[in-house]
Design an enzyme around this catalytic site. Sequence first.
Site, PDB file in Angstrom:
ATOM      1  N   ARG A  51       0.847  -1.298  -0.002  1.00  0.00           N
ATOM      2  CA  ARG A  51       0.043   0.105  -0.170  1.00  0.00           C
ATOM      3  C   ARG A  51       0.779   1.171  -0.099  1.00  0.00           C
ATOM      4  NH1 ARG A  51      -4.224  -0.734   4.737  1.00  0.00           N
ATOM      5  NH2 ARG A  51      -2.758  -2.583   5.556  1.00  0.00           N
ATOM      6  N   GLY A  83       1.976 -15.740   8.687  1.00  0.00           N
ATOM      7  CA  GLY A  83       1.241 -15.241   9.978  1.00  0.00           C
ATOM      8  C   GLY A  83       2.549 -14.530  10.993  1.00  0.00           C
ATOM      9  N   ASN A 142      -6.056  -4.812  20.487  1.00  0.00           N
ATOM     10  CA  ASN A 142      -4.908  -5.256  20.381  1.00  0.00           C
ATOM     11  C   ASN A 142      -3.911  -4.513  19.742  1.00  0.00           C
ATOM     12  OD1 ASN A 142      -2.422  -7.058  20.664  1.00  0.00           O
ATOM     13  ND2 ASN A 142      -3.285  -8.234  18.854  1.00  0.00           N
ATOM     14  N   TYR A 187      28.734  31.620  -0.315  1.00  0.00           N
ATOM     15  CA  TYR A 187      29.072  30.170  -0.542  1.00  0.00           C
ATOM     16  C   TYR A 187      30.487  29.867   0.181  1.00  0.00           C
ATOM     17  CZ  TYR A 187      30.267  25.340  -1.398  1.00  0.00           C
ATOM     18  OH  TYR A 187      30.702  23.871  -1.372  1.00  0.00           O
TER      19      TYR A 187
END
Length: 460
Positions: A31, A96, A187, A366
Amino acid sequence: MPANSSRSLKAPAYPSRTCLAIVLAAGNGKRMRSKLPKAMHKLAGRSMLGHVLSAVAKAGADKIVVVVGPDQGALEAEARLIVPDVELVIQAERRGTAHAVLAAREAIAAGYDDIIVAFADTPLVQPETFSKMRIALAAGETAIVCLGFEAKDPTGYGRLIMKDGVLESIREDRDANPDERKLSTCNAGLMGIAGRHALDLLGAIGCENSQREYYLTDIVAIARAQKLASCALIVQQDEVMGVNDRAQLALAEALMQSRLRTQAMSLGATLVDPESVTLAYDTTLGEDVTIEPHVVFGPGVEVKTGALIRSFSHLEGANVGENATVGPFARLRPGARLMQEVHIGNFVEVKASEVGAGAKINHLSYIGDASVGAKSNLGAGTITCNYDGFAKYRTEIGEGAFIGSHSALVAPVAIGAGAYVATGSVVTRDVLPDSLVVARARQTEKPGWAAGFRQKKRKS
């Protein structure tokens, strides 16, 4: 147990207990729509994985194992940047969370007292929260500690099933019955496990569920069946938010920035418009530092007492001394080191340079790969020409030197202390102390030339 090189990150806690932290980072993060692994995306200048590794190390982890998927070399390099002796294990199949934890079976079997399971895409959990999980395990009666939160909308979250204040089980949303779905205590996924029970409990987890996966959450019911106690530690929902897409990454960034700004102000810094200031995870601001609106800090910045950072400045990898002033619209790049009472003004860029006490570089300059002596003054438009297309070279400017406006110092070159460089000079050779150098063509004037030139062009 072997000592972990991350001990310098830790609070000195748990001298008699050992801890293994298992960080799950195998998710692809589709995603996010990114070629980067999800855990590599950054918050406040540090990867989400880096935040999690730092937190578990500060909570006292003696060993850290990161579980990754195949071909995730970028994650391995990032992990070793934070914890050089981290162990990487591969979860070849995605079956899992319990299956992922058991990828670290060898480390679990080594016999640590406490095991912390964390997620690389849950980067806002504080070290103190992991410490509280360890304290609960250290009490000796608790085998499982689960982080939970009260959800405004619990849809999609696993529910903590409690009875008389005791955690009995965790039910995934898709497997919950209608009454369980009404519960709002959810949870967070992160878990502490007593090491002496870990392998037995993890090995008893099955996959009899709608996804045919091995859920780590089932460990609570298994522990209860074995007469082992579990408890829930409830924290704020923001702390345990997971990051799965770019919108959630932006929300996590906002939460992290709020946390960092609050901490900076509590330590004595003034943020004039806090919400417009972007801090890095390691930004250090001393007492009585003032940060004006719209300032951005990248990693590796320290600003010391009394300094002022004006609006629209960008600092990264820089050190700003006491009572120095930077900006507005200034840029300090990595390696910029400003001593006390230095003035860096608008549209000035400093990179890999040391600027001595009281020196002033106030306009449109610079300064790269240089040393600028104390009390020197560099006029508007001064540049150090430090790169020839192949290599970088240094410029040395002595104390009290004056560099006239629009001068170019072609490195390697040294300007002696107290020397004066005339405006518009291009300096290619060393300049002696207390001398004047004029390195520009002599001005000539031809009266009437311009009128004649225009007349000639009109006729043609």
